[in-house]
Design a protein around this motif. Structure first.
Motif, PDB file in Angstrom:
ATOM      1  N   GLY A 266       0.843  -1.248   0.182  1.00  0.00           N
ATOM      2  CA  GLY A 266      -0.021   0.130   0.105  1.00  0.00           C
ATOM      3  C   GLY A 266       0.888   1.247  -0.150  1.00  0.00           C
ATOM      4  N   GLY A 267       1.954   1.217  -0.553  1.00  0.00           N
ATOM      5  CA  GLY A 267       2.964   2.330  -0.737  1.00  0.00           C
ATOM      6  C   GLY A 267       3.819   2.496   0.547  1.00  0.00           C
ATOM      7  N   ARG A 268       3.406   1.778   1.530  1.00  0.00           N
ATOM      8  CA  ARG A 268       4.444   1.804   2.753  1.00  0.00           C
ATOM      9  C   ARG A 268       5.725   0.870   2.609  1.00  0.00           C
ATOM     10  N   LEU A 269       6.669   1.296   2.984  1.00  0.00           N
ATOM     11  CA  LEU A 269       8.048   0.505   2.891  1.00  0.00           C
ATOM     12  C   LEU A 269       8.355  -0.290   4.207  1.00  0.00           C
ATOM     13  N   THR A 270       8.667  -1.498   4.157  1.00  0.00           N
ATOM     14  CA  THR A 270       9.207  -2.198   5.279  1.00  0.00           C
ATOM     15  C   THR A 270      10.249  -2.997   4.885  1.00  0.00           C
ATOM     16  N   VAL A 271      11.546  -2.567   5.611  1.00  0.00           N
ATOM     17  CA  VAL A 271      12.941  -3.257   5.345  1.00  0.00           C
ATOM     18  C   VAL A 271      13.064  -4.244   6.068  1.00  0.00           C
ATOM     19  N   LEU A 272      13.383  -5.203   5.348  1.00  0.00           N
ATOM     20  CA  LEU A 272      13.469  -6.731   5.816  1.00  0.00           C
ATOM     21  C   LEU A 272      14.823  -6.877   6.160  1.00  0.00           C
ATOM     22  N   GLY A 273      15.802  -6.221   5.828  1.00  0.00           N
ATOM     23  CA  GLY A 273      17.282  -6.733   6.141  1.00  0.00           C
ATOM     24  C   GLY A 273      18.366  -6.237   5.083  1.00  0.00           C
ATOM     25  N   ARG A 274      19.306  -6.575   5.501  1.00  0.00           N
ATOM     26  CA  ARG A 274      20.468  -6.404   4.387  1.00  0.00           C
ATOM     27  C   ARG A 274      20.239  -7.548   3.186  1.00  0.00           C
ATOM     28  N   ILE A 275      20.625  -7.049   1.760  1.00  0.00           N
ATOM     29  CA  ILE A 275      20.828  -8.315   0.970  1.00  0.00           C
ATOM     30  C   ILE A 275      21.697  -9.267   1.344  1.00  0.00           C
ATOM     31  N   ASP A 276      22.666  -8.909   2.043  1.00  0.00           N
ATOM     32  CA  ASP A 276      23.727  -9.924   2.262  1.00  0.00           C
ATOM     33  C   ASP A 276      23.606 -10.441   3.689  1.00  0.00           C
ATOM     34  N   ASP A 277      22.390 -10.326   4.411  1.00  0.00           N
ATOM     35  CA  ASP A 277      22.246 -10.788   5.740  1.00  0.00           C
ATOM     36  C   ASP A 277      21.648 -12.039   5.734  1.00  0.00           C
ATOM     37  N   LEU A 278      21.493 -12.840   4.686  1.00  0.00           N
ATOM     38  CA  LEU A 278      21.073 -14.116   4.755  1.00  0.00           C
ATOM     39  C   LEU A 278      22.221 -15.206   5.181  1.00  0.00           C
ATOM     40  N   ILE A 279      21.645 -16.166   6.069  1.00  0.00           N
ATOM     41  CA  ILE A 279      22.545 -16.887   6.706  1.00  0.00           C
ATOM     42  C   ILE A 279      22.272 -18.311   6.198  1.00  0.00           C
ATOM     43  N   ASN A 280      23.297 -18.821   5.476  1.00  0.00           N
ATOM     44  CA  ASN A 280      23.021 -20.300   4.738  1.00  0.00           C
ATOM     45  C   ASN A 280      23.426 -21.254   5.766  1.00  0.00           C
ATOM     46  N   THR A 281      22.491 -22.011   6.344  1.00  0.00           N
ATOM     47  CA  THR A 281      22.855 -22.706   7.459  1.00  0.00           C
ATOM     48  C   THR A 281      22.081 -24.310   7.008  1.00  0.00           C
ATOM     49  N   GLY A 282      22.925 -25.164   6.773  1.00  0.00           N
ATOM     50  CA  GLY A 282      22.338 -26.660   6.296  1.00  0.00           C
ATOM     51  C   GLY A 282      21.698 -26.450   5.142  1.00  0.00           C
TER      52      GLY A 282
END
Length: 381
Positions: A266-282
């Motif tokens: 609805g035109g409102r931004l939610t920042v989900l985190g850094r592009i590089d903040d994904l942790i690849n675990t298992g």
């Protein structure tokens, strides 16, 4: 380069004068803290300044690599004007964050274009009583009164209560920037009667350009196919100091490619985190920011920083440094909360409970330092 300002005691007036000249087409300003010789050298002061540059903000960003963000007078003025429009008109400001960073510098710019008073928090550690003393004069002034804080400063005012919190309540708006404002902090501020305005932006956008999820007038936000937040508008910088390669990567066709993931509803931004903040675990990708939000929703958690730690078996382990209120919650309580919110792969396998998170810049968590704390650490029960 033609102008260097440092935060010598009493020199905010010098900065204000230099900025007024720069905004009028005069000498470029490079605001630096005392003792920043390394950043000064990285800015190559012997080289000519890029055309159209009023201010250079020297920053190490999230990577630790020094960069100089080139800001024109038009970008700085567009940001300041749009901020006043959103908040309710030009007002008096209390400078409570370092002026060598864009958030503090813009406080000074806003008073210049408004012709209003600037109060300054004295140097030294942030204390609630000093905040109240510094705010006293402008809180007696006619017209809107504003300040800008980082989440840690707001937390300290809420914790301290008394005159500091009373002063915070008296501001017509308190911009919160430099780091994400947690849901818990929002609730505490609302309960205490502090009119906060969480903001999102960076040096490349001449300070906050999205207030409480809504872009400022003239600013456009879009989400790229990879989830990256893209920003356009008159507030954008025109590049990086002596780095055409980085400039070409980040700025193209009128858009700035941020390093953040987000979504628009609805035109409102939610920042989900850094592009590089994904942790690849298992083999499963876990968002560090999502785990931090889950931890922050647990009563008794003040702050949390989640990082990926190299591991031979899992590739990366999810690890969390947590600041708690009092003695709880326990690591097992936190694991249960994350498991319920995000599923088993997101549950941190390592916890470390700390008095405070290490910071880089005003309110920004030093993730490299947090990661280093877990080197060789064993899981904590």
């Amino acid at each position: 380069m033609r102008e260097v300002w440092t935060d010598r005691p009493g020199s905010i007036a010098e900065l204000r004068s230099a900025l007024a000249e720069a905004l009028d087409g005069g000498r470029t300003v490079l605001p630096l803290a005392s003792g920043s010789e390394g950043l000064l050298t990285a800015m190559a002061p012997e080289e000519p300044v890029e055309p159209g540059t009023a201010v250079i903000i020297a920053t190490s960003g999230s990577t630790g690599e020094p960069k100089g963000v080139l800001l024109s007078a038009n970008a700085l003025l567009a940001s300041a004007t749009a901020t006043h429009t959103r908040l309710g008109g030009p007002g008096h400001w209390l400078l409570a964050t370092p002026a060598q960073y864009i958030g503090g510098l813009q406080v000074v710019v806003r008073t210049l274009i408004a012709g209003t008073e600037l109060a300054v928090l004295p140097p030294g550690g942030f204390r609630a009583e000093k905040f109240a003393e510094a705010a006293a004069d402008i809180l007696r002034a006619d017209g809107p009164r504003y300040t800008a804080l980082v989440p840690t400063q707001l937390t300290r005012l809420l914790d301290a209560g008394g005159p500091g919190l009373a002063a915070a309540r008296a501001f017509d708006a308190v911009i919160i920037g430099a780091a994400a404002t947690s849901a818990g902090l929002r609730e505490r501020a609302a309960e205490a009667g502090v009119a906060i305005v969480p903001s999102y932006g960076m040096s490349e956008t001449a300070s906050g350009c999205v207030y409480d999820g809504v872009p400022l007038d003239g600013v456009t936000v879009e989400i790229a196919g990879d989830g990256r937040v893209l920003i356009a508008g008159p507030v954008l910088a025109h590049g990086y100091r002596l780095r055409p390669d980085l400039t070409a990567q980040a700025f193209a066709d009128g858009w700035f490619r941020t390093g953040d993931r987000g979504e628009l509803t609805g035109g409102r931004l939610t920042v989900l985190g850094r592009i590089d903040d994904l942790i690849n675990t298992g083999g499963v990708k876990v968002s560090a920011a999502a785990v931090e939000r889950a931890l922050g929703a647990v009563p008794g958690v003040r702050e949390a920083c989640v990082v990926g730690v190299p591991d031979q078996e899992w590739g990366q382990l999810v690890a969390a440094a947590v600041v708690r209120e009092g003695g709880g919650p326990s690591a097992e309580d936190l694991r249960a909360a994350v498991r319920a919110a995000l599923g088993a792969p997101a549950v941190p396998k390592r916890f470390e409970f700390v008095e405070a998170l290490p910071l880089r810049g005003p309110g920004k968590v030093d993730r490299q330092a947090v990661t280093a704390r877990f080197s060789g650490a064993s899981p904590q029960a």
